[in-house]
Design an enzyme around this catalytic site. Sequence first.
Site, short mmCIF file in Angstrom:
data_model
loop_
_atom_site.label_atom_id
_atom_site.label_comp_id
_atom_site.label_asym_id
_atom_site.label_seq_id
_atom_site.Cartn_x
_atom_site.Cartn_y
_atom_site.Cartn_z
N ILE A 114 -1.11 10.18 -3.98
CA ILE A 114 0.20 10.10 -4.66
C ILE A 114 0.03 10.19 -6.18
O ILE A 114 0.76 10.93 -6.85
CB ILE A 114 0.95 8.81 -4.25
CG1 ILE A 114 1.21 8.83 -2.74
CG2 ILE A 114 2.26 8.67 -5.03
CD1 ILE A 114 1.73 7.52 -2.15
N THR A 126 6.01 2.20 -6.86
CA THR A 126 6.39 2.70 -5.53
C THR A 126 5.29 2.36 -4.54
O THR A 126 5.26 2.90 -3.44
CB THR A 126 6.57 4.24 -5.54
OG1 THR A 126 5.38 4.81 -6.09
CG2 THR A 126 7.78 4.66 -6.35
N SER A 127 4.35 1.47 -4.93
CA SER A 127 3.18 1.24 -4.10
C SER A 127 3.41 0.10 -3.09
O SER A 127 3.78 0.36 -1.95
CB SER A 127 1.99 0.98 -5.01
OG SER A 127 0.82 1.14 -4.29
N ARG A 128 3.21 -1.14 -3.52
CA ARG A 128 3.53 -2.31 -2.69
C ARG A 128 3.98 -3.42 -3.63
O ARG A 128 3.42 -3.59 -4.72
CB ARG A 128 2.30 -2.79 -1.90
CG ARG A 128 1.98 -1.98 -0.68
CD ARG A 128 3.02 -2.14 0.45
NE ARG A 128 2.64 -1.36 1.62
CZ ARG A 128 2.98 -0.09 1.85
NH1 ARG A 128 3.73 0.55 0.98
NH2 ARG A 128 2.59 0.52 2.95
N ASP A 148 10.49 0.57 -6.00
CA ASP A 148 10.87 0.89 -4.62
C ASP A 148 10.39 -0.20 -3.68
O ASP A 148 10.75 -0.21 -2.52
CB ASP A 148 10.25 2.24 -4.21
CG ASP A 148 10.71 2.68 -2.83
OD1 ASP A 148 11.95 2.65 -2.61
OD2 ASP A 148 9.87 3.02 -1.98
N GLU A 194 9.42 -8.32 0.34
CA GLU A 194 10.66 -7.58 0.59
C GLU A 194 11.17 -7.79 2.02
O GLU A 194 12.35 -7.69 2.28
CB GLU A 194 10.50 -6.08 0.29
CG GLU A 194 9.52 -5.37 1.17
CD GLU A 194 9.18 -3.97 0.63
OE1 GLU A 194 9.29 -3.06 1.42
OE2 GLU A 194 8.82 -3.82 -0.55
N HIS A 216 12.42 0.39 -0.43
CA HIS A 216 11.19 0.97 0.16
C HIS A 216 11.53 2.31 0.83
O HIS A 216 11.28 2.54 2.01
CB HIS A 216 10.57 0.01 1.19
CG HIS A 216 9.11 0.27 1.42
ND1 HIS A 216 8.18 -0.70 1.62
CD2 HIS A 216 8.40 1.44 1.45
CE1 HIS A 216 6.98 -0.17 1.78
NE2 HIS A 216 7.11 1.14 1.68
N ALA A 273 10.87 5.46 -0.73
CA ALA A 273 10.23 6.60 -1.40
C ALA A 273 9.73 7.66 -0.43
O ALA A 273 9.72 8.84 -0.73
CB ALA A 273 9.07 6.10 -2.26
N PHE A 274 9.34 7.23 0.76
CA PHE A 274 8.76 8.16 1.75
C PHE A 274 9.83 8.93 2.50
O PHE A 274 9.53 9.87 3.22
CB PHE A 274 7.95 7.35 2.79
CG PHE A 274 8.86 6.49 3.62
CD1 PHE A 274 9.30 5.27 3.15
CD2 PHE A 274 9.34 6.95 4.84
CE1 PHE A 274 10.19 4.50 3.88
CE2 PHE A 274 10.23 6.19 5.58
CZ PHE A 274 10.66 4.96 5.09
P1 NAD Z 1 -4.89 6.79 -1.82
O1 NAD Z 1 -5.81 5.96 -1.00
O2 NAD Z 1 -4.96 8.28 -1.70
O3 NAD Z 1 -5.10 6.43 -3.38
C1 NAD Z 1 -5.24 5.14 -3.85
C2 NAD Z 1 -6.11 5.19 -5.11
O4 NAD Z 1 -6.17 3.87 -5.65
C3 NAD Z 1 -7.57 5.62 -4.83
O5 NAD Z 1 -7.93 6.67 -5.69
C4 NAD Z 1 -8.38 4.35 -5.08
O6 NAD Z 1 -9.68 4.61 -5.60
C5 NAD Z 1 -7.51 3.63 -6.09
N1 NAD Z 1 -7.72 2.19 -6.13
C6 NAD Z 1 -7.90 1.35 -5.09
N2 NAD Z 1 -8.06 0.09 -5.53
C7 NAD Z 1 -8.00 0.14 -6.89
C8 NAD Z 1 -8.10 -0.83 -7.91
N3 NAD Z 1 -8.31 -2.12 -7.64
N4 NAD Z 1 -7.98 -0.42 -9.19
C9 NAD Z 1 -7.80 0.89 -9.49
N5 NAD Z 1 -7.69 1.86 -8.56
C10 NAD Z 1 -7.79 1.49 -7.27
O7 NAD Z 1 -3.42 6.25 -1.52
P2 NAD Z 1 -2.04 7.02 -1.76
O8 NAD Z 1 -1.77 7.90 -0.60
O9 NAD Z 1 -2.03 7.60 -3.10
O10 NAD Z 1 -1.02 5.80 -1.63
C11 NAD Z 1 -1.05 4.72 -2.55
C12 NAD Z 1 -0.20 3.59 -2.01
O11 NAD Z 1 1.17 3.97 -2.05
C13 NAD Z 1 -0.41 3.25 -0.53
O12 NAD Z 1 -1.50 2.38 -0.33
C14 NAD Z 1 0.88 2.60 -0.12
O13 NAD Z 1 0.81 1.21 -0.28
C15 NAD Z 1 1.89 3.18 -1.12
N6 NAD Z 1 2.90 4.00 -0.45
C16 NAD Z 1 4.21 3.66 -0.62
C17 NAD Z 1 5.20 4.42 -0.01
C18 NAD Z 1 6.66 4.09 -0.20
O14 NAD Z 1 7.49 4.55 0.58
N7 NAD Z 1 7.04 3.34 -1.22
C19 NAD Z 1 4.85 5.50 0.80
C20 NAD Z 1 3.50 5.82 0.94
C21 NAD Z 1 2.52 5.06 0.32
#
Ligand code: NAD
Length: 338
Positions: free
Chosen positions: A155, A233-235, A259, A264, A304, A306-307
């Site tokens: 992302i 948009t992560s967690r 998001d 939540e 939540h 975004a997806f």
């Molecule tokens: P990904 O695994 O491809 O990328 C995560 C990145 O974070 C990696 O490059 C990793 O090295 C880095 N990382 C991990 N721990 C770290 C830390 N402590 N400090 C710095 N960098 C760190 O994941 P992604 O597909 O890009 O998704 C990211 C997150 O987005 C998912 O884990 C999920 O929680 C969230 N997400 C949210 C939605 C939504 O609808 N809001 C949808 C999909 C995913």
Amino acid sequence: MKIYFYGLHLWEGDYLKDKIGKSLSEHEIEFSEKDLNPDSLPENDAEIISVFVDSVVDKKVLDAMPNLKMIATRSTGFDHIDLKEAQKKGVVVSNVPAYGANTVAEHAFALLLTLSHKVYEAYDQVREKGSFSQEGLQGFDLLGKTIGVVGTGHIGTYAIKIAKGFGMEVIAHDINPNSDLEKELDFKYKDLDELLSSSDIVTIHVPFCEDTEGMFNEERLRKMKEGAVLINTSRGGIVETEALVKVLEEGHLAGAGLDVLEEEGVVSDELEFLRKEHPQESDLRAVLANHVLIDMPNVIVTPHNAFNTKEALERILKTTVLNIESFIEGNPENTVGV
Ligand code: NAD
């Protein structure tokens, strides 16, 4: 195999039946709109289950399914599943690693543009008051601003590409920096403190885990540039809600686009939460802080979502079926472990 899908919308069930369910037709498949959680324990002989992030698959739920061999989560994140317990019981867990990298990154920018162009206030004013005055609606450009992308995985990479399209300066932080990506997309990795103090906008794209829980605490939020904007948009658990409320109220941050919220699940089902005899104090505080946050004029909260595009959801279903098929064939794909 007995395969149960939980938390499925009706159209998703139809999509699975019509388009990609055929490959699994020799198996016994059940679809349920309900989510799984420890308060409504399933009593079944499922061998494979598929869940979404609204389900909670903890020890209690796993104990209630003695025949379970595999969990296919229809999401990238898997913090709703007790991986340690699943591993102990020999249950394979698979996720959907890359269904909507563009989708979630697009939503991050939807939140950012809503704040930067005051889209919500402008829309609300025209619709509710019929007023076409520009008073109080001045925003800010993205062109030339510095955006700090925290997490340059699937992302985060799309977020960088989109930011480049807006003519933004991009800096990033990741525990595993990718120097090829850095060259290809022309941005610079920084340590987290430097990123926070140099960015006009910070967007979070790291997974929720022990290392990232509360990563954006009060100390880190205060390290952000005065007047900066935070997008998450992560967690929800990656940002401490009470600390965020504090720095927004003080005007240290100019706004936030979220998001995801801490706890939540509790906020989305408050009635159920109130029915519990002994709600946790920490949950109560989270509910309260989330309400304060939601009511702040410089904060945009989406549920939540975004997806949630047609294309992303179809990709999720296709990958989930492939994950289940590959598990049945003895070559599980997209597995996640502790
Ligand atoms: P990904 O695994 O491809 O990328 C995560 C990145 O974070 C990696 O490059 C990793 O090295 C880095 N990382 C991990 N721990 C770290 C830390 N402590 N400090 C710095 N960098 C760190 O994941 P992604 O597909 O890009 O998704 C990211 C997150 O987005 C998912 O884990 C999920 O929680 C969230 N997400 C949210 C939605 C939504 O609808 N809001 C949808 C999909 C995913």
